[in-house]
Design a protein around this motif. Structure first.
Motif, short mmCIF file in Angstrom:
data_model
loop_
_atom_site.label_atom_id
_atom_site.label_comp_id
_atom_site.label_asym_id
_atom_site.label_seq_id
_atom_site.Cartn_x
_atom_site.Cartn_y
_atom_site.Cartn_z
N MET A 192 -140.20 -103.41 -2.35
CA MET A 192 -139.06 -104.17 -2.40
C MET A 192 -139.35 -105.63 -2.03
O MET A 192 -138.67 -106.49 -2.63
CB MET A 192 -138.21 -103.19 -1.30
CG MET A 192 -137.85 -102.09 -2.04
SD MET A 192 -136.19 -101.72 -1.55
CE MET A 192 -135.96 -100.29 -2.55
N GLN A 247 -140.44 -107.32 -5.10
CA GLN A 247 -139.10 -107.68 -5.95
C GLN A 247 -138.42 -108.81 -5.29
O GLN A 247 -137.83 -109.68 -6.20
CB GLN A 247 -138.49 -106.39 -5.75
CG GLN A 247 -139.14 -105.28 -6.75
CD GLN A 247 -139.45 -105.82 -8.13
OE1 GLN A 247 -138.38 -106.11 -8.95
NE2 GLN A 247 -140.81 -105.72 -8.43
N ASN A 275 -132.57 -98.24 0.94
CA ASN A 275 -131.76 -97.91 -0.24
C ASN A 275 -130.48 -99.43 -0.02
O ASN A 275 -130.11 -99.61 -1.08
CB ASN A 275 -130.92 -96.82 0.17
CG ASN A 275 -131.49 -95.69 -0.37
OD1 ASN A 275 -132.35 -95.61 -1.08
ND2 ASN A 275 -131.37 -94.45 0.45
N ASN A 321 -132.29 -102.13 -1.85
CA ASN A 321 -132.36 -101.86 -3.20
C ASN A 321 -130.94 -102.24 -3.71
O ASN A 321 -131.00 -102.95 -4.91
CB ASN A 321 -132.45 -100.55 -3.57
CG ASN A 321 -132.68 -100.31 -5.10
OD1 ASN A 321 -133.47 -101.05 -5.75
ND2 ASN A 321 -132.39 -99.41 -5.49
N SER A 322 -129.84 -102.14 -3.11
CA SER A 322 -128.69 -102.50 -3.52
C SER A 322 -128.41 -103.87 -3.74
O SER A 322 -127.87 -104.46 -4.47
CB SER A 322 -127.51 -102.01 -2.60
OG SER A 322 -127.49 -102.64 -1.56
N SER A 361 -130.75 -105.04 -6.81
CA SER A 361 -130.11 -104.87 -8.07
C SER A 361 -128.74 -105.28 -8.40
O SER A 361 -127.72 -104.87 -8.71
CB SER A 361 -130.13 -103.36 -8.49
OG SER A 361 -129.53 -102.67 -7.31
#
Length: 195
Positions: free
Chosen positions: A31, A34, A71, A74-75, A78
């Protein structure tokens, strides 16, 4: 003897498998990679804070909180924000100041955006830069800017959109390209026919 064989097999599987700690640590590292890509509207400040939180939970061996934080990260990674920014007018006179409406359409997204500001590439000079306080998904707003075209020709010009989240964290800028045509001032030659 069968139970002992199962126990030995289970121990070999567990020894060969990565630990929960290693899996979560890998997820956090991925992450972070990213987040370094800095996509438009990415909330890098929030992601960095959440990455630090996830690492702290992991070091404290609080795996459930670490996964919950991963999590959340990740939200943010994305994010599905889609916007369109365009000049209402695309033909200009070189070295002539004009007030030009710029249209901002919030086409898709899951949160309001705050303190929206527009800047242009070096092809133009701006004055009276104003901001939009807030825009919500599926909303369209117009901002007027005083623009001075600096170069003649037909070329793609860039508009840069800057904005913040609800906490005032800056989001990564978005770049929009639009073709413009800047014409030179016309000079007329007058013949002196009256003499």
């Amino acid at each position: 003897n069968v139970d002992n064989d199962r126990h030995i097999l289970l121990r070999e599987i567990l020894d060969a498998s990565p630990t929960v700690y290693d899996v979560i640590s890998s997820m956090i590292s991925y992450m972070e990679e990213q987040s370094n890509q800095k996509k438009p509207f990415m909330n890098t400040v929030k992601i960095k804070n959440l990455l630090n939180e996830a690492r702290k939970f992991l070091e404290d061996l609080n795996f459930s909180k670490a996964i919950e934080t991963v999590n959340k990260i990740n939200s943010y990674l994305s994010s599905n924000i889609e916007m369109d920014v365009r000049l209402e007018k695309t033909e200009f006179e070189v070295n002539t100041w004009e007030t030009i409406p710029i249209i901002i359409d919030y086409l898709e997204g899951n949160m309001p955006l705050y303190n929206l500001k527009i800047e242009c590439s070096e092809d133009f000079r701006l004055k009276l830069i104003k901001s939009i306080d807030v825009i919500h998904p599926n909303e369209s707003k117009t901002i007027e800017l005083l623009i001075l075209p600096l170069y003649k020709g037909k070329f793609p010009s860039e508009l840069y959109l800057y904005c913040e989240d609800e906490e005032g964290n800056p989001l990564e800028k978005a770049v929009y390209e639009q073709w413009v045509e800047v014409k030179g001032m016309e000079f007329r030659k007058y013949d002196d026919e009256s003499s």
